[in-house]
Design a protein around this motif. Structure first.
Motif, PDB file in Angstrom:
ATOM      1  N   GLN A  15      15.611  48.067  32.417  1.00 18.29           N
ATOM      2  CA  GLN A  15      15.479  47.383  31.131  1.00 18.29           C
ATOM      3  C   GLN A  15      16.700  46.515  30.835  1.00 18.29           C
ATOM      4  O   GLN A  15      16.569  45.401  30.331  1.00 18.29           O
ATOM      5  N   ALA A  16      17.885  47.034  31.153  1.00 20.34           N
ATOM      6  CA  ALA A  16      19.116  46.275  30.910  1.00 20.34           C
ATOM      7  C   ALA A  16      19.134  44.997  31.744  1.00 20.34           C
ATOM      8  O   ALA A  16      19.580  43.942  31.270  1.00 20.34           O
ATOM      9  N   ILE A  17      18.633  45.068  32.970  1.00 19.89           N
ATOM     10  CA  ILE A  17      18.545  43.871  33.817  1.00 19.89           C
ATOM     11  C   ILE A  17      17.517  42.892  33.233  1.00 19.89           C
ATOM     12  O   ILE A  17      17.776  41.689  33.122  1.00 19.89           O
ATOM     13  N   GLU A  18      16.375  43.409  32.818  1.00 21.82           N
ATOM     14  CA  GLU A  18      15.339  42.549  32.217  1.00 21.82           C
ATOM     15  C   GLU A  18      15.834  41.884  30.940  1.00 21.82           C
ATOM     16  O   GLU A  18      15.498  40.732  30.657  1.00 21.82           O
ATOM     17  N   ASP A  19      16.660  42.608  30.159  1.00 20.99           N
ATOM     18  CA  ASP A  19      17.190  42.081  28.903  1.00 20.99           C
ATOM     19  C   ASP A  19      18.370  41.134  29.105  1.00 20.99           C
ATOM     20  O   ASP A  19      18.815  40.486  28.162  1.00 20.99           O
ATOM     21  N   GLY A  20      18.921  41.093  30.327  1.00 19.36           N
ATOM     22  CA  GLY A  20      20.075  40.237  30.589  1.00 19.36           C
ATOM     23  C   GLY A  20      21.406  40.878  30.260  1.00 19.36           C
ATOM     24  O   GLY A  20      22.447  40.212  30.324  1.00 19.36           O
ATOM     25  N   VAL A  21      21.415  42.158  29.921  1.00 19.90           N
ATOM     26  CA  VAL A  21      22.659  42.877  29.643  1.00 19.90           C
ATOM     27  C   VAL A  21      23.402  43.130  30.958  1.00 19.90           C
ATOM     28  O   VAL A  21      24.628  43.115  31.006  1.00 19.90           O
ATOM     29  N   LEU A  22      22.644  43.354  32.021  1.00 21.79           N
ATOM     30  CA  LEU A  22      23.178  43.466  33.374  1.00 21.79           C
ATOM     31  C   LEU A  22      22.577  42.347  34.209  1.00 21.79           C
ATOM     32  O   LEU A  22      21.391  42.044  34.079  1.00 21.79           O
TER      33      LEU A  22
END
Length: 126
Positions: A15-22
């Protein structure tokens, strides 16, 4: 999991990758010999991997700066051995003739399914 505790909220790495946080940099990391899923935080990416304005003629690019970061991470990992956390410094050109020494933290930990994954970040992102 302890049956007396209910999970109220979870935020997965996916989810963090999808959100651009990672930011997933696994492909570039694999080219240098990394064998695990590798990400950088959006904070590190935006503040240091993206070249600041005015460096267009200085040979600076996201790809080059990322390569330098990953290479330095690889050297630090080989220097410090089998640790799950390593701290090291990387120099980034921030303006013509102006370099910044940036403290970096690389953490090896479990991914969403318990697999080993690497997160490269600024210490305050931990």
């Amino acid at each position: 999991m302890d049956q007396d505790w209910n999970v109220i909220f979870s935020y997965t790495r996916k989810q963090a990758i999808e959100d651009g946080v990672l930011i997933d940099v696994t492909e570039q990391a694999n080219q240098l010999g990394f064998k695990v899923n590798t990400v950088v935080t959006d904070h590190l990416y935006g503040d240091y991997l993206t070249p600041p304005a005015g460096l267009e003629g200085e040979g600076q690019s996201v790809e080059g700066r990322l390569h330098d970061l990953l290479f330095k991470t690889l050297i630090a990992a080989k220097t410090f051995g089998a640790r799950d956390r390593i701290n090291f410094d990387v120099l980034f050109l921030m303006a013509p003739g102006k370099w910044a020494t940036v403290k970096i933290l690389a953490v090896m930990g479990p991914g969403d399914h318990g697999e080993p994954v690497l997160t490269i970040m600024l210490p305050e992102d931990d």
